[in-house]
Write a protein that holds these residues in place. Structure first.
Motif, PDB file in Angstrom:
ATOM      1  N   LEU A 137      53.388  42.177 -18.697  1.00  0.00           N
ATOM      2  CA  LEU A 137      53.818  41.353 -19.832  1.00  0.00           C
ATOM      3  C   LEU A 137      54.035  40.091 -20.168  1.00  0.00           C
ATOM      4  O   LEU A 137      54.432  39.208 -20.965  1.00  0.00           O
ATOM      5  CB  LEU A 137      54.900  42.066 -20.978  1.00  0.00           C
ATOM      6  N   LEU A 156      50.385  49.534 -20.231  1.00  0.00           N
ATOM      7  CA  LEU A 156      51.786  49.088 -20.691  1.00  0.00           C
ATOM      8  C   LEU A 156      52.908  50.172 -20.862  1.00  0.00           C
ATOM      9  O   LEU A 156      53.914  49.997 -20.470  1.00  0.00           O
ATOM     10  CB  LEU A 156      51.586  48.343 -22.050  1.00  0.00           C
ATOM     11  N   TRP A 157      52.534  51.179 -21.666  1.00  0.00           N
ATOM     12  CA  TRP A 157      53.465  52.451 -21.668  1.00  0.00           C
ATOM     13  C   TRP A 157      53.848  52.773 -20.199  1.00  0.00           C
ATOM     14  O   TRP A 157      55.201  52.762 -20.026  1.00  0.00           O
ATOM     15  CB  TRP A 157      52.737  53.594 -22.221  1.00  0.00           C
ATOM     16  N   VAL A 160      56.305  49.871 -18.905  1.00  0.00           N
ATOM     17  CA  VAL A 160      57.519  49.641 -19.609  1.00  0.00           C
ATOM     18  C   VAL A 160      58.488  50.884 -19.104  1.00  0.00           C
ATOM     19  O   VAL A 160      59.770  50.501 -19.138  1.00  0.00           O
ATOM     20  CB  VAL A 160      57.398  49.744 -20.957  1.00  0.00           C
ATOM     21  N   LYS A 258      59.114  40.848 -23.658  1.00  0.00           N
ATOM     22  CA  LYS A 258      58.177  41.489 -24.120  1.00  0.00           C
ATOM     23  C   LYS A 258      58.432  42.952 -23.742  1.00  0.00           C
ATOM     24  O   LYS A 258      57.838  43.737 -24.425  1.00  0.00           O
ATOM     25  CB  LYS A 258      56.832  40.928 -23.578  1.00  0.00           C
ATOM     26  N   TRP A 262      58.023  45.744 -26.853  1.00  0.00           N
ATOM     27  CA  TRP A 262      57.162  46.918 -26.579  1.00  0.00           C
ATOM     28  C   TRP A 262      58.239  48.150 -27.102  1.00  0.00           C
ATOM     29  O   TRP A 262      57.915  49.078 -27.967  1.00  0.00           O
ATOM     30  CB  TRP A 262      56.790  47.175 -25.472  1.00  0.00           C
ATOM     31  N   GLU A 265      59.022  48.059 -31.026  1.00  0.00           N
ATOM     32  CA  GLU A 265      57.746  48.493 -31.766  1.00  0.00           C
ATOM     33  C   GLU A 265      57.566  49.952 -31.563  1.00  0.00           C
ATOM     34  O   GLU A 265      57.454  50.681 -32.501  1.00  0.00           O
ATOM     35  CB  GLU A 265      56.719  47.738 -31.138  1.00  0.00           C
ATOM     36  N   TYR A 266      57.604  50.506 -30.213  1.00  0.00           N
ATOM     37  CA  TYR A 266      57.307  51.994 -30.270  1.00  0.00           C
ATOM     38  C   TYR A 266      58.273  52.719 -30.976  1.00  0.00           C
ATOM     39  O   TYR A 266      58.047  53.829 -31.537  1.00  0.00           O
ATOM     40  CB  TYR A 266      57.302  52.300 -28.938  1.00  0.00           C
ATOM     41  N   ALA A 275      52.043  49.719 -30.392  1.00  0.00           N
ATOM     42  CA  ALA A 275      52.931  48.992 -29.668  1.00  0.00           C
ATOM     43  C   ALA A 275      52.236  47.998 -28.875  1.00  0.00           C
ATOM     44  O   ALA A 275      52.840  46.705 -28.829  1.00  0.00           O
ATOM     45  CB  ALA A 275      54.088  49.931 -28.862  1.00  0.00           C
ATOM     46  N   SER A 276      51.303  48.374 -28.235  1.00  0.00           N
ATOM     47  CA  SER A 276      50.654  47.671 -27.275  1.00  0.00           C
ATOM     48  C   SER A 276      50.088  46.285 -28.129  1.00  0.00           C
ATOM     49  O   SER A 276      49.842  45.324 -27.639  1.00  0.00           O
ATOM     50  CB  SER A 276      49.387  48.233 -26.667  1.00  0.00           C
ATOM     51  N   VAL A 279      52.495  43.786 -29.106  1.00  0.00           N
ATOM     52  CA  VAL A 279      53.004  42.948 -28.254  1.00  0.00           C
ATOM     53  C   VAL A 279      51.814  41.760 -27.928  1.00  0.00           C
ATOM     54  O   VAL A 279      51.922  40.661 -27.612  1.00  0.00           O
ATOM     55  CB  VAL A 279      53.325  43.780 -26.916  1.00  0.00           C
TER      56      VAL A 279
END
Length: 289
Positions: A137, A156-157, A160, A258, A262, A265-266, A275-276, A279
């Motif tokens: 990110l 990304l999930w 993170v 970032k 994420w 947002e999630y 969420a992705s 971001v």
């Protein structure tokens, strides 16, 4: 202990329509992440087993809770990447053979390597994946800007969550196993040798299967994006080599802005695709459970 509360998430991604070279059409960068991904399910199981060897020796209740959530997160990572492995199998990649080879390698490691060193290796691998997760990110690495939205959201999930639990194996190693500096430092060297010895040939075979090895300009351009002076992996080096600093702790790098974005947002809707997209400031293509 963890700087934040670790949250297991049950997610799903529809990878059935992912293009073969899903990362901006670049076969080298795509297959680099594919070669990592194909090894994740068995690797995650090794990490879980390594931590479980010392779970009963942990007395701190917060760390015990972190271990439970770590195991659930890693287990979910294995499930999701197993589903993408089915996609790669359909592309002609011999996922079963790769898995058998890795399983045999892990069994040999577990037979001859002391459990304490297995845990140190797990902590070292977790440092690599967390550093990669943080780099995912960063604007300057930008490794998924042009990627297929589903694959970007999936990585990304995963990345993170690697940041979320980046200190769990380290803290178990340091406290329950009583691990020291020299073992920790050597474990990262051995771990990175293993990555290149185990993952490297799979990466090359994937490129050969795609016909990319017959296009040296494409391969060199992709390798430069990974390993060049301003490459994706090269830019990770300052955070990565911090592992060798005496007194190092994974949470010294904090929570990248970032990654926190994420998580926020999630937390509002529980959808990794959204969420992705938030971001990356793009429109979500589809939603995930």
């Amino acid at each position: 202990m963890s700087a934040i509360s670790i949250q297991p998430r049950k997610v799903d991604f529809d990878v059935s329509s992912v293009p073969r070279h899903w990362n901006g059409g670049d076969p080298v960068v795509t297959r680099f992440f594919d070669a990592l991904s194909v090894h994740f399910p068995e690797g995650e199981r090794f990490f879980i087993q390594s931590v479980r060897h010392f779970q009963d020796q942990v007395t701190d209740q917060r760390l015990r809770e972190d271990i439970r959530h770590f195991i659930r997160q890693e287990g979910q990572h294995g499930i999701v990447h197993d589903r993408f492995n089915d996609v790669m199998e359909a592309q002609g990649i011999d996922v079963d053979q790769i898995t058998r080879n890795l399983r045999r390698f892990i069994r040999t490691t577990q037979k001859y390597m002391p459990e304490k060193y297995q845990l140190a290796m797990t902590a070292a691998f977790e440092h690599f994946t967390a550093t990669l997760g943080e780099a995912m990110l960063k604007d300057e690495t930008d490794m998924f800007r042009d990627a297929d939205p589903v694959m970007r959201a999936m990585f990304l999930w995963h990345g993170v969550e690697e940041v979320e639990h980046k200190a769990v194996a380290y803290d178990v190693y340091r406290t329950a196993a009583g691990g020291g500096y020299l073992t920790r430092a050597s474990a990262l060297v051995v771990a990175m040798l293993m990555v290149h010895l185990v993952v490297g040939p799979v990466f090359v075979n994937m490129l050969r299967l795609d016909g990319a090895m017959r296009r040296p300009t494409v391969v060199l351009r992709g390798l430069n994006r990974l390993y060049g002076r301003r490459g994706i992996l090269t830019r990770m080096l300052p955070e990565f080599v911090a592992w060798f600093r005496p007194g190092f702790h994974p949470w010294q790098t904090g929570m990248p802005e970032k990654v926190a974005a994420w998580l926020k947002e999630y937390g509002e809707h529980g959808e990794p695709m959204r969420a992705s997209a938030a971001v990356y400031e793009t429109e979500p293509v589809s939603e995930a459970a």
